[in-house]
Design an enzyme around this catalytic site. Structure first.
Site, PDB file in Angstrom:
ATOM      1  N   SER A 302      14.250   1.778   1.270  1.00  0.00           N
ATOM      2  CA  SER A 302      13.413   2.385   2.278  1.00  0.00           C
ATOM      3  C   SER A 302      12.568   3.541   1.744  1.00  0.00           C
ATOM      4  CB  SER A 302      14.312   2.835   3.433  1.00  0.00           C
ATOM      5  OG  SER A 302      13.578   3.085   4.582  1.00  0.00           O
ATOM      6  N   ASP A 313       2.316   2.694  -8.312  1.00  0.00           N
ATOM      7  CA  ASP A 313       0.950   2.211  -8.099  1.00  0.00           C
ATOM      8  C   ASP A 313      -0.089   3.192  -8.631  1.00  0.00           C
ATOM      9  OD1 ASP A 313       1.913  -0.052  -6.990  1.00  0.00           O
ATOM     10  OD2 ASP A 313       1.109   0.273  -4.974  1.00  0.00           O
ATOM     11  N   LYS A 327      13.822  -2.924   1.474  1.00  0.00           N
ATOM     12  CA  LYS A 327      13.655  -2.696   2.909  1.00  0.00           C
ATOM     13  C   LYS A 327      12.257  -2.136   3.157  1.00  0.00           C
ATOM     14  CE  LYS A 327      15.254  -0.400   7.035  1.00  0.00           C
ATOM     15  NZ  LYS A 327      13.999   0.285   7.341  1.00  0.00           N
TER      16      LYS A 327
END
Length: 483
Positions: A302, A313, A327
């Site tokens: 999460s 990224d 998740k």
């Protein structure tokens, strides 16, 4: 509009959203809209009929409030593993835990098929000091078997007056009989951030994301800046292993401490106008561009995955460890006055590049496997989001990824992932080491697949081959409790 959104296991207190539903009925009786509404009301009438029959004819007088609560829970749990109803007490407990203070043992637990499993002991609590480990099974509390207890009942039994004792029977590895652990309840203050200087490297361990997390990180980074000369400071290690998640706003703040521009995460609901994007604020980067390594494993879920995905990224960090839990859904907490609150899955979240990690997880650039003790071999992996019944799909089922190793050695001298992170910041080439572990992981996966196929081939016709699936479960976001 969502303010604070829970993405995890440890129960996070989140801001509410208010929804207004506009019902439209068509003047044409044969229209689909009218038929749909009619079907809905017929089904509600059916529920009322069944409720009345149970209330009047059941062999014993039922608790009507519990009947309604069970019906609500059944409706929510049929949606996905993370939507649920919290009664007033559970909602209060969640709010207390999100603030980072509560009474009990300091152990996060979840329930799967009636078994109480340890998600993780919270650092510096009676549970961690007693040696309780992630993946342990709790079979009895003060001599009372947990079989038949709900998760809330088990948690309530473990909580109590500070200073009073409680005995847990723990089953671990091959010890099927279990071992008794006697602990004294304490006032638990969750230190979600621990840190230490490893020579010329700043090491930060974040165990969960609560209201204190970003302040703890700022304190750690200020201490490193004061103690380690800038020209000798090699960089940071942020350890998110077995971190089940927490508050969305805290994960954004933590990410922003290492980047000063661009998107951190976006959430997308059922309708296009519900998309929200959260961007880094310029001037809030506290790291001043120092190299960064993030550690994750199968228990990182999460909010942990939001941080790891954002930094990956942006090419701001090197991710080391094993694939995360996967998740990628957002739960909104909707207060219901004196009746508790609704935890409802309202959106998926996406990393800055637009990828959803739901049922896939974050893949590290450098896969490093830990050496697992013999008594935990075969039981050291998490199942991952993709194994949860009723989980939200992410494309074709064949694209989903199962869990990965979640073991962290208690002695840092044996911690291969941490050692690899330190070596990387010191300029040591770890590619050959990680390539070996990647090959090993692939071979293990292939071997497991071969065993399963062999079991199918050897099974007599009409029989179902039995495959051992007993593995430590990681934090199941939004289904765990912390007594």
């Amino acid at each position: 509009m969502m303010r604070k959104v829970s993405l995890v296991v440890a129960g996070a207190a989140l801001g509410a959203t208010a929804a207004t539903v506009a019902l439209q009925t068509s003047v044409l009786s044969g229209s689909p809209a009218f038929a749909a509404n009619s079907d809905t009301y017929r089904n509600l009438n059916l529920f009322g009929d069944v409720f009345e029959k149970i209330r009047t004819d059941y062999v014993e007088k039922p608790d009507e409030a519990k009947l309604v609560e069970a019906a609500i829970n059944g409706m929510l749990t049929s949606l996905d593993p993370h939507s649920s109803y919290m009664d007033a007490k559970a909602y209060r407990d969640m709010q207390v835990q999100t603030r980072g203070e509560f009474g009990g043992l300091g152990i996060e637990v979840s329930q799967d098929d009636g078994v109480i499993k340890v998600v993780t002991p919270i650092d510096d609590t009676p549970a961690s000091k007693a040696g309780i480990q992630s993946g342990d099974l709790i079979t009895a509390i003060d001599g009372d078997p947990v079989s038949g207890m709900t998760l809330n009942q088990a948690v309530d039994k473990m909580r109590g007056v500070v200073g009073t004792p409680v005995t847990l029977k723990i089953v671990r590895g091959k010890d099927k009989d279990g071992t008794d652990y006697k602990l004294n309840r304490a006032n638990i203050t969750i230190k979600s951030v621990k840190f230490e200087e490893k020579g010329d490297i700043g090491y930060v361990r974040i165990s969960q994301f609560n209201e204190q997390t970003f302040d703890g990180l700022k304190q750690a980074m200020a201490k490193f800046a004061a103690d380690i000369p800038n020209d000798k400071f090699k960089g940071y290690i942020v350890d998110l292993r077995n971190n089940p998640g927490g508050l969305l706003d805290q994960s954004i703040e933590v990410s922003n401490a290492f980047i000063d521009h661009g998107e951190i995460v976006s959430t997308r609901g059922r309708n296009a106008d519900e998309t929200q994007r959260y961007n880094a604020r310029p001037g809030y980067d506290l790291s001043h561009g120092k190299p960064l390594v993030v550690l994750i494993n199968g228990g990182s879920a999460s909010a942990s995955e939001i941080v790891a995905g954002a930094l990956q990224d942006h090419k701001r960090a090197t991710i080391i460890g094993t694939r995360s839990f996967g998740k990628g859904s957002v739960q909104t907490i909707i207060p219901l006055g004196s009746n508790g609150a609704l935890r409802l899955t309202t959106a998926r979240y996406y990393t800055p590049s637009g990828r959803s990690i739901q049922a896939k997880g974050i893949e590290p650039e450098d896969v490093v496997l830990e050496d697992v003790p013999d008594d935990l071999k075969g039981k050291d992996d998490t199942k991952g989001e993709a194994s949860l019944k009723g989980h939200l799909m992410n494309g074709a089922a064949t694209d989903e990824k199962q869990g990965s190793q979640a073991y962290v050695p208690p002695d840092s001298k044996n911690d291969k992932q941490l050692i690899a992170a330190i070596d990387l910041l010191h300029g040591v080439d770890i590619k050959s080491r990680t390539a070996s572990d990647t090959t090993k992981a692939a071979e293990m996966t292939k071997a497991d697949s071969t065993k399963t196929e062999a079991a199918k081939a050897d099974a007599p016709k009409g029989d179902t081959p039995k495959v051992d699936t007993l593995k430590p479960d990681p934090a199941k976001p939004d289904t765990s409790k912390a007594p």
